[in-house]
Design a protein around this motif. Structure first.
Motif, mmCIF file in Angstrom:
data_model
loop_
_atom_site.group_PDB
_atom_site.id
_atom_site.type_symbol
_atom_site.label_atom_id
_atom_site.label_comp_id
_atom_site.label_asym_id
_atom_site.label_seq_id
_atom_site.Cartn_x
_atom_site.Cartn_y
_atom_site.Cartn_z
ATOM 1 N N THR A 41 0.847 -1.192 0.000
ATOM 2 C CA THR A 41 0.000 0.000 0.000
ATOM 3 C C THR A 41 0.882 1.242 0.000
ATOM 4 N N MET A 42 0.524 2.231 -0.825
ATOM 5 C CA MET A 42 1.261 3.490 -0.872
ATOM 6 C C MET A 42 0.256 4.607 -0.564
ATOM 7 N N ILE A 43 0.423 5.238 0.600
ATOM 8 C CA ILE A 43 -0.557 6.211 1.096
ATOM 9 C C ILE A 43 -0.019 7.639 0.969
ATOM 10 N N TYR A 44 -0.849 8.524 0.421
ATOM 11 C CA TYR A 44 -0.507 9.946 0.310
ATOM 12 C C TYR A 44 -1.437 10.732 1.233
ATOM 13 N N VAL A 45 -0.861 11.511 2.145
ATOM 14 C CA VAL A 45 -1.656 12.292 3.092
ATOM 15 C C VAL A 45 -1.543 13.776 2.733
ATOM 16 N N THR A 46 -2.589 14.312 2.109
ATOM 17 C CA THR A 46 -2.589 15.732 1.734
ATOM 18 C C THR A 46 -3.996 16.293 1.924
ATOM 19 N N ASP A 47 -4.146 17.618 1.806
ATOM 20 C CA ASP A 47 -5.477 18.190 1.989
ATOM 21 C C ASP A 47 -6.365 17.867 0.782
ATOM 22 N N LYS A 48 -7.669 17.948 1.011
ATOM 23 C CA LYS A 48 -8.628 17.446 0.017
ATOM 24 C C LYS A 48 -8.646 18.252 -1.275
ATOM 25 N N SER A 49 -8.039 19.438 -1.277
ATOM 26 C CA SER A 49 -7.989 20.212 -2.520
ATOM 27 C C SER A 49 -7.126 19.514 -3.568
ATOM 28 N N GLN A 50 -6.270 18.569 -3.125
ATOM 29 C CA GLN A 50 -5.400 17.850 -4.058
ATOM 30 C C GLN A 50 -6.027 16.554 -4.574
ATOM 31 N N THR A 51 -7.270 16.305 -4.209
ATOM 32 C CA THR A 51 -7.942 15.087 -4.676
ATOM 33 C C THR A 51 -7.940 14.964 -6.204
ATOM 34 N N PRO A 52 -8.281 16.036 -6.952
ATOM 35 C CA PRO A 52 -8.233 15.928 -8.423
ATOM 36 C C PRO A 52 -6.834 15.579 -8.939
ATOM 37 N N HIS A 53 -5.808 16.118 -8.284
ATOM 38 C CA HIS A 53 -4.432 15.827 -8.689
ATOM 39 C C HIS A 53 -4.152 14.324 -8.608
ATOM 40 N N GLN B 192 -6.343 11.882 -8.501
ATOM 41 C CA GLN B 192 -7.192 11.148 -9.438
ATOM 42 C C GLN B 192 -6.540 11.113 -10.816
ATOM 43 N N GLN B 193 -5.996 12.266 -11.248
ATOM 44 C CA GLN B 193 -5.294 12.335 -12.535
ATOM 45 C C GLN B 193 -4.055 11.442 -12.517
ATOM 46 N N MET B 194 -3.313 11.516 -11.425
ATOM 47 C CA MET B 194 -2.074 10.746 -11.303
ATOM 48 C C MET B 194 -2.351 9.242 -11.388
ATOM 49 N N PHE B 195 -3.346 8.779 -10.644
ATOM 50 C CA PHE B 195 -3.666 7.345 -10.643
ATOM 51 C C PHE B 195 -4.186 6.901 -12.009
ATOM 52 N N GLN B 196 -4.950 7.775 -12.690
ATOM 53 C CA GLN B 196 -5.467 7.440 -14.020
ATOM 54 C C GLN B 196 -4.342 7.319 -15.045
ATOM 55 N N ILE B 197 -3.351 8.219 -14.962
ATOM 56 C CA ILE B 197 -2.222 8.164 -15.898
ATOM 57 C C ILE B 197 -1.398 6.900 -15.656
ATOM 58 N N LEU B 198 -1.204 6.531 -14.377
ATOM 59 C CA LEU B 198 -0.477 5.291 -14.067
ATOM 60 C C LEU B 198 -1.209 4.093 -14.665
ATOM 61 N N LYS B 199 -2.532 4.133 -14.621
ATOM 62 C CA LYS B 199 -3.330 3.050 -15.186
ATOM 63 C C LYS B 199 -3.171 3.010 -16.706
ATOM 64 N N LEU B 200 -3.165 4.202 -17.349
ATOM 65 C CA LEU B 200 -2.964 4.278 -18.799
ATOM 66 C C LEU B 200 -1.625 3.663 -19.196
ATOM 67 N N LEU B 201 -0.619 3.877 -18.327
ATOM 68 C CA LEU B 201 0.724 3.361 -18.612
ATOM 69 C C LEU B 201 0.834 1.862 -18.342
ATOM 70 N N GLY B 202 -0.237 1.269 -17.829
ATOM 71 C CA GLY B 202 -0.243 -0.181 -17.620
ATOM 72 C C GLY B 202 0.239 -0.640 -16.262
ATOM 73 N N TYR B 203 0.359 0.281 -15.328
ATOM 74 C CA TYR B 203 0.810 -0.095 -13.982
ATOM 75 C C TYR B 203 -0.400 -0.546 -13.146
ATOM 76 N N GLU B 204 -0.580 -1.856 -13.059
ATOM 77 C CA GLU B 204 -1.723 -2.378 -12.311
ATOM 78 C C GLU B 204 -1.609 -2.094 -10.818
ATOM 79 N N TRP B 205 -0.366 -1.875 -10.363
ATOM 80 C CA TRP B 205 -0.163 -1.618 -8.928
ATOM 81 C C TRP B 205 -0.755 -0.274 -8.498
ATOM 82 N N MET B 206 -1.243 0.520 -9.450
ATOM 83 C CA MET B 206 -1.854 1.790 -9.046
ATOM 84 C C MET B 206 -3.057 1.568 -8.120
ATOM 85 N N GLU B 207 -3.625 0.340 -8.144
ATOM 86 C CA GLU B 207 -4.716 -0.009 -7.235
ATOM 87 C C GLU B 207 -4.253 0.002 -5.779
#
Length: 606
Positions: free
Chosen positions: A340-352, A354-369
């Motif tokens: 598990t890789m946990i990021y602790v930041t304020d909720k204003s960074q939620t869109p950031h 979401q974009q980051m995890f989606q791009i990792l998924k596009l690149l084929g990194y299944e571990w983004m889950e």
């Protein structure tokens, strides 16, 4: 763990009646929360958990009928002394002496592992967990906005370590980006080496404010800033040297702040480390056909056919925060391979994220889950009495100052060896409990008056309770073995309430471990403190453990030699006081364990 023994015993009896494996029933058996009303039992079993169809298909009357029928088939035994029903629950009351003795024995035997050494955790696989938190911006004073990330991340790391997971704590410093172009250019205009030596972060903050204002009025300064950052990314010696100096003095000051907070890290990394690795990410995106360019040369990625584009590269080829975060995630997964890789930041960074995890998924990194963002809300109204812009150091100093004032005006204040250290711990406890009382994602209104109250649901009250119980141990001594204690002397309502609450500790820890919300533990500790205060008032203790033990032994011998009943009135008092000392010692132990998980160091005197 005491609760485990009772859950297993109840589950075994339910298993015989329901013809369901007992291990499938254990998690549906929970300790009953202590309330002002008469307890309906010590444990409750939720009947809806074993109904064949989804419980939504059953009416309340159907569930209640099933509950009554089940209760009729169950029998009391050496463990369970009473069986009753509630709304959809079968309630079990444990034999009083067995309950008290078992709970106290486990608290004493398990020590810091009490609540952790539970079947709720024993079947959980041990994992590698990476927690990124705090992450202040280099060359800026530690802003109060980073306080929440720091204490929340520390709590998540503490709890997972206690459970037995392998935790890596990472402080991902904001040490790269266009702001350094501004600061670098600004320092050449407004900077002073002398001021940088005497008060580095304050001076850099002043420079940054000046250059920001100037750049809004002068386009040339913006160009100078862009030029400085371009040279920095190109690793030109003069620019890198100045940036490194800013970084070094910043970390030096941050370390002192973390020391005050009682927080440590396994790794200090930063965006700068991933500046070159960003290019690999951009090449990968380009190879897979995801990287597009605008007319201006900006690099973008479409996350969906109809969605807005996501920017991953500036027109001059320099990297962005998102690109560096992508490179960091890939690098950490290769280096640590966490579950598990946990990021602790304020909720204003939620869109950031979401974009980051989606791009990792596009690149084929299944571990983004395995990646998880833990968002938190904003703190509103946190100012010092001077009303200035708040930096974390100011808040800590203010908390200490106000605790010191309250101590000076209190009639019950005791002399302590390390006054400043004690005050710091009380002030930090006040801040942490205030912060952790609600849902992390919620904003909350800060109030100094409420935070530092010595009574009520505050960190000061929890510290006071711990200090009071520790003082009792200093005066009376400590019990080493529960086997010498006569638990018949702990049947008062106040004592039973404390025992019942201690019984719930593993469930509370488990709940916090599942949703990463500290509010469950905070609520538990506040209730424990209030119950302890009520019991301390109603269950007095007189005399020290050695004195009581010696008096008890002498009195028993005298009366036995005289051929009389050794259980005299005085002997009765001695046994009762020893039992109470044992109970309060157990309460203080669990209180201290919970406080440490939250990042609070218990004080022994106030």
């Amino acid at each position: 763990m005491a609760a485990c023994r009772f859950r297993r015993s109840i589950a075994a009896q339910l298993s015989r009646v329901l013809e369901v494996p007992s291990e499938n029933l254990v998690k549906s058996i929970s300790a009953v929360p202590v309330s002002k009303k008469r307890q309906s039992g010590d444990f409750q079993f939720f009947v809806s958990s074993v109904l064949n169809a989804n419980s939504n298909n059953y009416s309340r009357s159907d569930i209640q009928l099933q509950t009554e029928r089940l209760a009729e088939k169950l029998k009391c035994d050496t463990v369970v002394k009473e069986i009753s029903t509630g709304e959809g629950t079968v309630n079990f009351t444990i034999d009083r002496e067995l309950l008290v003795k078992t709970v106290l024995q486990h608290v004493f035997e398990d020590g810091s592992q009490y609540g952790i050494r539970s079947e709720l955790f024993s079947k959980l696989p041990k994992r590698k967990i990476l927690v990124e938190f705090s992450s202040p911006n280099i060359a800026k004073k530690f802003h109060v906005g980073h306080l929440r990330s720091t204490i929340i991340g520390n709590f998540i790391a503490n709890l997972n370590e206690a459970i037995g997971h392998q935790v890596t704590r990472i402080n991902y410093l904001g040490d790269w980006g266009m702001q350094f172009g501004l600061l670098g250019a600004g320092f050449q205009w407004f900077g002073s080496e002398e001021k940088l030596k005497s008060n580095p972060l304050q001076h850099l903050f002043e420079v940054y404010v000046q250059v920001n204002k100037a750049s809004a009025e002068d386009e040339n300064i913006k160009k100078l800033a862009q030029d400085f950052f371009r040279k920095l990314e190109a690793r030109e010696e003069q620019e890198v040297s100045l940036w490194q100096h800013f970084r070094d003095v910043s970390i030096e000051e941050y370390v002192q702040i973390y020391k005050r907070l009682g927080v440590c890290f396994d790794e200090y990394s930063g965006e700068s480390f991933y500046q070159e690795k960003c290019q690999e990410v951009l090449k990968m995106l380009d190879r897979k056909g995801f990287l597009k360019k605008t007319e201006e040369g900006t690099g973008i990625v479409y996350l969906s056919e109809k969605g807005d584009p996501c920017t991953v590269m500036r027109s001059d080829g320099t990297s962005l925060y998102l690109t560096r975060d992508l490179a960091a995630a890939i690098d950490r997964m290769n280096k640590y391979n966490p579950d598990t890789m946990i990021y602790v930041t304020d909720k204003s960074q939620t869109p950031h994220f979401q974009q980051m995890f989606q791009i990792l998924k596009l690149l084929g990194y299944e571990w983004m889950e395995r990646c998880q963002h833990v968002p938190f809300g904003r703190v509103q109204g946190m100012k010092t009495r001077k009303g200035e812009v708040v930096f974390l150091e100011d808040v800590l100093d203010e908390a200490c100052s106000m605790v010191l004032e309250k101590r000076a005006s209190s009639k019950t204040t005791k002399e302590v060896d390390n006054t400043l250290e004690t005050i710091e711990r009380i002030g930090l406890a006040a801040l942490i409990i205030q912060d952790f009382r609600g849902l992390l994602s919620s904003d909350y209104q800060f109030s100094w008056e409420r935070v530092l109250q010595s009574r009520g649901d505050t960190g000061v009250f929890i510290q006071y309770t711990h200090a009071r119980l520790h003082s009792l141990e200093e005066v009376c001594g400590t019990v080493s073995q529960v086997s010498h204690i006569n638990t018949t002397f702990l049947q008062d309502p106040q004592a039973i309430s404390l025992i019942q609450h201690l019984l719930r500790y593993d469930e509370v820890l488990y709940q916090s471990s599942q949703d990463l919300q500290p509010k469950h533990i905070v609520s538990y500790l506040l209730t424990l403190s209030h119950l302890a205060a009520a019991a301390h008032k109603m269950l007095p203790v007189k005399g020290s453990v050695p004195e009581l033990a010696e008096r008890q032994k002498k009195r028993d011998t005298e009366r036995q030699h005289a051929g009389r009943n050794p259980h005299s009135d005085e002997n009765y008092q001695l046994c009762m006081w020893l039992a109470r000392i044992c109970l309060f010692q157990a309460v203080r132990s669990v209180l201290a364990n919970g406080m440490k998980l939250l990042g609070i160091t218990p004080v022994n005197k106030m």
